[in-house]
Design a protein around this motif. Structure first.
Motif, PDB file in Angstrom:
ATOM      1  N   UNK A  17       4.946 -10.779  -1.162  1.00  0.00           N
ATOM      2  CA  UNK A  17       4.597  -9.105  -1.039  1.00  0.00           C
ATOM      3  C   UNK A  17       3.470  -9.055  -0.636  1.00  0.00           C
ATOM      4  N   UNK A  18       2.221  -8.032  -1.399  1.00  0.00           N
ATOM      5  CA  UNK A  18       1.211  -7.729  -0.207  1.00  0.00           C
ATOM      6  C   UNK A  18       0.682  -9.207  -0.040  1.00  0.00           C
ATOM      7  N   UNK A  19      -0.309  -9.043   1.109  1.00  0.00           N
ATOM      8  CA  UNK A  19      -0.820 -10.013   1.520  1.00  0.00           C
ATOM      9  C   UNK A  19      -1.195 -10.690   0.575  1.00  0.00           C
ATOM     10  N   UNK A  20      -2.420 -12.207  -0.151  1.00  0.00           N
ATOM     11  CA  UNK A  20      -2.716 -12.224  -0.912  1.00  0.00           C
ATOM     12  C   UNK A  20      -3.978 -12.187  -0.872  1.00  0.00           C
TER      13      UNK A  20
ATOM     14  N   UNK B  42       3.699  -3.723  -4.605  1.00  0.00           N
ATOM     15  CA  UNK B  42       4.643  -3.728  -3.226  1.00  0.00           C
ATOM     16  C   UNK B  42       5.234  -2.704  -2.626  1.00  0.00           C
ATOM     17  N   UNK B  43       5.887  -1.942  -3.111  1.00  0.00           N
ATOM     18  CA  UNK B  43       7.018  -0.876  -2.845  1.00  0.00           C
ATOM     19  C   UNK B  43       5.988   0.201  -3.111  1.00  0.00           C
ATOM     20  N   UNK B  44       4.675   0.690  -2.891  1.00  0.00           N
ATOM     21  CA  UNK B  44       3.241   1.913  -2.674  1.00  0.00           C
ATOM     22  C   UNK B  44       3.459   1.183  -1.871  1.00  0.00           C
ATOM     23  N   UNK B  45       2.488   0.020  -1.324  1.00  0.00           N
ATOM     24  CA  UNK B  45       1.593  -0.699  -0.308  1.00  0.00           C
ATOM     25  C   UNK B  45       3.140  -0.113   1.522  1.00  0.00           C
TER      26      UNK B  45
ATOM     27  N   UNK C 105       5.669  -5.277   8.644  1.00  0.00           N
ATOM     28  CA  UNK C 105       6.916  -6.087   9.300  1.00  0.00           C
ATOM     29  C   UNK C 105       7.730  -4.935   8.251  1.00  0.00           C
ATOM     30  N   UNK C 106       7.591  -4.643   7.262  1.00  0.00           N
ATOM     31  CA  UNK C 106       8.606  -4.296   6.507  1.00  0.00           C
ATOM     32  C   UNK C 106       8.708  -3.299   6.592  1.00  0.00           C
ATOM     33  N   UNK C 107       9.889  -2.058   6.707  1.00  0.00           N
ATOM     34  CA  UNK C 107       9.925  -0.670   6.762  1.00  0.00           C
ATOM     35  C   UNK C 107      10.014  -0.357   5.139  1.00  0.00           C
ATOM     36  N   UNK C 108       9.882   1.388   5.253  1.00  0.00           N
ATOM     37  CA  UNK C 108      10.602   1.645   3.925  1.00  0.00           C
ATOM     38  C   UNK C 108      11.620   2.091   3.969  1.00  0.00           C
ATOM     39  N   UNK C 109      13.121   1.812   2.358  1.00  0.00           N
ATOM     40  CA  UNK C 109      14.516   1.499   2.839  1.00  0.00           C
ATOM     41  C   UNK C 109      14.324   2.094   1.721  1.00  0.00           C
ATOM     42  N   UNK C 110      15.935   1.655   1.374  1.00  0.00           N
ATOM     43  CA  UNK C 110      16.552   2.641   0.091  1.00  0.00           C
ATOM     44  C   UNK C 110      15.876   1.232  -0.949  1.00  0.00           C
TER      45      UNK C 110
ATOM     46  N   UNK D 191       3.985  -7.010  -9.278  1.00  0.00           N
ATOM     47  CA  UNK D 191       3.637  -7.335  -8.053  1.00  0.00           C
ATOM     48  C   UNK D 191       4.930  -6.566  -7.115  1.00  0.00           C
ATOM     49  N   UNK D 192       6.083  -6.689  -7.536  1.00  0.00           N
ATOM     50  CA  UNK D 192       7.293  -5.861  -7.311  1.00  0.00           C
ATOM     51  C   UNK D 192       6.994  -4.101  -6.922  1.00  0.00           C
TER      52      UNK D 192
END
Length: 790
Positions: free
Chosen positions: A717-720, A663-666, A674-679, A659-660
């Motif tokens: 993570x990703x909405x179900x 979510x990182x790819x998403x 809601x979440x920006x792509x960061x290190x 799932x993680x």
């Protein structure tokens, strides 16, 4: 007095000194060191700062004789452990260390003029003294220099310049290297010097001055040259000249003799000293000078600068036309100037001394800016000693250690040790370490070393040095009497400062307790043997090899290192640092003092109880281990290990890890509002996430985990409602019949790798067999082969 080139500038000097600081530029042989102090004394009491003790005493003695007064009346001197002056003495010659100590004591209020001689040597103490006097604006300054840029220096001190010609005799040059670009070389130096001396004895007149890098080479050359006298080939006087020579040897070097002299000298003979009757200079082109290695100052063999080469050659043109023989190439790539010590040494001593003089080092204006990293390292070291505060001002503890004529680190140890017997031992050890020369040389044969080991059984250089300072005798070691006497004199002085018994009544001490105390106060002195490179030791910052003169037992796994010496190489990695004064340490002492850091290791389950293995690590070496029950913070790592092994919360690790990853790819695709792509997002791991969840749940032991199921520990993570569609659109694993593939997404390049995992299929996957991946470039990877799929 005979006429000297500086004499024609006397009226200019007298006129300018009344209202100006002065920079006097004059080459070797101009007379600046002998004339200027006498002229300055007509305008007030004069303090003359000479870089070396031998210059202080010889110049003061010479000028006292010329004045017709006893030494100490009109002309005097003060050096470490020795002084000849009174409050009425008009001119006092001192070393920079003495000048700085007096500056800290009373601001040099008893002097009107301070003359700093040979500024071009750029010692840290001279640079600091000039910067402090410049800041205080309390004295008239005379700064002399033979080779430095006078205009820049005059602008720095806001002074006037006087320029004077140098030698009155010509010097010719010869080079002995076959290649004109050949750099100075230590190899076969004794043989080369002997051959050159024999050649010059036959073809020239006057005494011969040989410049060598250190005492070791001087001793070896002296032994070889004495053989010429033994064979009755010549009748020569072989004289050594370095910082620790006896008064008799110094007198012989500095006076005319009927016999021809061969003077073997370090760079102490470069400046200030007038060595009469020198007709030939033989220059090895080498010196030992300090350099900074991994934040610590070490002594290293170096080629001299062009400025030093000029100074050395000038010694041959003082009394007659001379000849300078250089054992290196005419076009050798030498540095223009020797780098200032403040640029190449650690700044602990300068920073502490500056603070004692009332001027934080960081706030002083120097001729060359200080390296910021060195300043910060020195500040942190002195803060740990509690010798200065955050602003660089001296503390009460700093006031105790600053006046001591020893290294700040050892001064810190001496002052912090409360037990009388241990303090005495540390005083005696520090006195031995503070002498620039080695107190002894070990025997070369194994039988003699074994006999020595029967007397000093620990293989401990520390114990041996303390014993020698206290008058002990040891078989088969060669004692340097001058160095030993200097160490005893310093020990006596420090014992008086700390109100300790004199050496004759020294208290017995327990070696193990002294080692433990030193180790606790300054753990950076502890070095442990490398796990793979057994001949090397490390303290996490620096690696050292054992020096030849150290007797550390082969079985020792740890040691205290009190002194080091660097051998030259290309860069820091190639430079070898030798531990020259050591004391063996049992690992049990490190364990007791908990030197190093505890690291959590593997998980062990015994009798239904979970334990974690703890290892005390120092410089990559395991010092001690212990087994603790997994509780509190120590329980987290074992819990994670058990979860990863599916022994706790079975299935959780695999499910949440997947799932993680999705979510990182998403987030990387910009699909999350809601979440920006960061290190931080892309660096998230299952283990780190699980630690955070366990802390939120208040889990303190593996037993607590049994209260939860994997459904209680969810990943947000990703909405179900999007998860299933997303995983089908962007799978990480594919099965195409008998071909198994893994998938890697490079979002920034809009590139998909399908990577061969297993299967017997030899043909490439077809585009129609793969997910849509519209707008993505697709490549197939198998081993090192990459093929586009279209």
């Amino acid at each position: 007095m005979s006429e000297l080139p500086i004499d024609e500038h006397k009226s200019t000097f007298n006129q300018l000194i009344q209202n100006n600081h002065l920079v006097v530029e004059a080459e070797t042989g101009s007379g600046k060191s002998t004339r200027l102090p006498i002229w300055a004394a007509e305008h007030g009491r004069v303090l003359v700062v000479e870089p070396r003790r031998i210059a202080c005493t010889s110049l003061a003695t010479y000028l006292a004789e010329q004045s017709g007064c006893a030494l100490g009346e009109k002309i005097g001197y003060a050096i470490k452990l020795e002084a000849q002056f009174s409050p009425d003495t008009e001119v006092v010659f001192v070393t920079p260390g003495v000048a700085l100590r007096w500056l800290a004591d009373d601001g040099l209020k008893h002097f009107d003029i301070v003359m700093v001689d040979e500024f071009h040597e750029r010692r840290w103490d001279i640079d600091l003294l000039v910067a402090s006097l410049k800041e205080n604006k309390s004295h008239r300054l005379i700064v002399t220099s033979a080779t430095i840029e006078g205009e820049k220096l005059a602008a720095y001190i806001d002074g006037q310049r006087i320029r004077c010609a140098g030698r009155v005799f010509e010097v010719s040059y010869q080079y002995r290297a076959r290649d004109s670009r050949h750099l100075p070389d230590i190899r076969s130096i004794e043989q080369n010097v002997q051959a050159e001396v024999e050649r010059q004895i036959e073809h020239t007149t006057g005494d011969i001055l040989v410049f060598l890098p250190g005492r070791k080479e001087i001793t070896q050359c002296a032994q070889m040259l004495e053989k010429l006298n033994d064979r009755q080939l010549y009748d020569l006087i072989i004289v050594k000249l370095h910082a620790s020579v006896s008064d008799e040897e110094k007198h012989t070097a500095l006076t005319v003799n009927e016999k021809r002299k061969i003077i073997l000298a370090t760079n102490v003979a470069e400046t200030s000293l007038t060595i009469p009757n020198v007709g030939v200079v033989i220059d090895s082109g080498l010196e030992r000078r300090t350099v900074q290695r991994n934040g610590r100052t070490a002594l290293s063999l170096k080629a001299i600068s062009k400025a030093s080469a000029k100074q050395r050659a000038g010694r041959a043109g003082r009394m007659m036309n001379g000849l300078c023989i250089r054992l290196y190439g005419e076009h050798a790539a030498l540095e223009l100037m020797t780098p200032p010590e403040l640029q190449r040494e650690e700044l602990i001593e300068p920073m502490l001394t500056a603070a004692a003089c009332g001027n934080p080092l960081q706030k002083l204006n120097f001729l060359n800016p200080l390296p910021e990293r060195s300043v910060e390292q020195a500040k942190q070291a002195l803060l740990l000693m509690e010798a200065v505060d955050q602003e660089g001002k001296i503390t009460e503890h700093g006031l105790k250690i600053a006046p001591l004529p020893i290294d700040a680190l050892y001064a810190d140890i001496v002052t912090r040790i409360s037990e009388k017997s241990l303090k005495e031992a540390m005083v005696d050890l520090t006195a031995a370490l503070s002498v620039p020369a080695n107190l002894y040389q070990l025997p070369s044969n194994s039988e003699a070393l074994q006999e020595l080991a029967l007397v000093e059984k620990n293989g401990c250089d520390m114990s041996l040095l303390i014993g020698l300072v206290r008058g002990g005798t040891y078989p088969h070691i060669q004692i340097d009497i001058n160095a030993l006497n200097e160490a005893k004199g310093l020990a006596k002085q420090m014992r008086e400062v700390f109100e300790l018994p004199q050496i004759e009544a020294a208290s017995r001490y327990q070696r193990q307790l002294l080692l433990k105390k030193i180790m606790e106060l300054h753990p950076e002195l502890v070095f442990v043997r490398r796990a793979k490179r057994k001949e090397a030791f490390s303290n996490e910052l620096l690696e050292v090899l054992l020096g030849r003169q150290s007797r550390l037992p082969n079985a020792s796994e740890a040691m205290l290192v009190f002194d080091t010496h660097s051998l030259p190489g290309r860069g820091v990695k190639q430079t070898l640092t030798l531990a020259t004064v050591t004391a063996p340490l049992p690992l049990s002492l490190l364990s007791e003092a908990e030197i190093g850091q505890w690291h959590q290791g593997g998980t062990i389950v015994e009798s239904n109880t979970v334990h974690t293995e703890m290892s005390l690590m120092y410089a990559g070496k395991i010092i001690a281990t212990r087994l603790l029950e997994a509780e509190g913070e120590l329980s987290l790592k074992p819990i994670i290990e058990l979860v990863n092994q599916d022994l706790l919360l079975p299935g959780l690790a695999k499910l949440r890890r997947q799932e993680i990853k999705y979510w990182q790819l998403y987030v990387a695709l910009g699909l999350s509002e809601a979440v920006k792509n960061t290190d931080e997002v892309q660096g998230l791991t299952f283990d780190n996430w699980l630690v955070e969840q366990l802390n939120l749940l208040g889990v303190e032991s593996p037993e607590d985990v049994s209260l939860f199921s994997k459904e209680d520990i969810l990943f947000d993570g990703i909405p179900y409602w999007e998860y299933e569609d997303f995983t089908q659109k962007y799978p990480f694993d594919l099965c195409l019949g008998d071909l198994q593939l893994s998938v890697e997404y490079l979002v920034s390049k809009k590139l998909v790798y399908v990577i061969h995992k297993s299967g017997i299929r030899k043909t490439l996957p077809k585009r129609w067999e793969l997910p849509t991946w519209k707008g993505w470039r697709i490549q197939y990877k198998k081993a090192s082969k990459i093929v586009d799929i279209k």
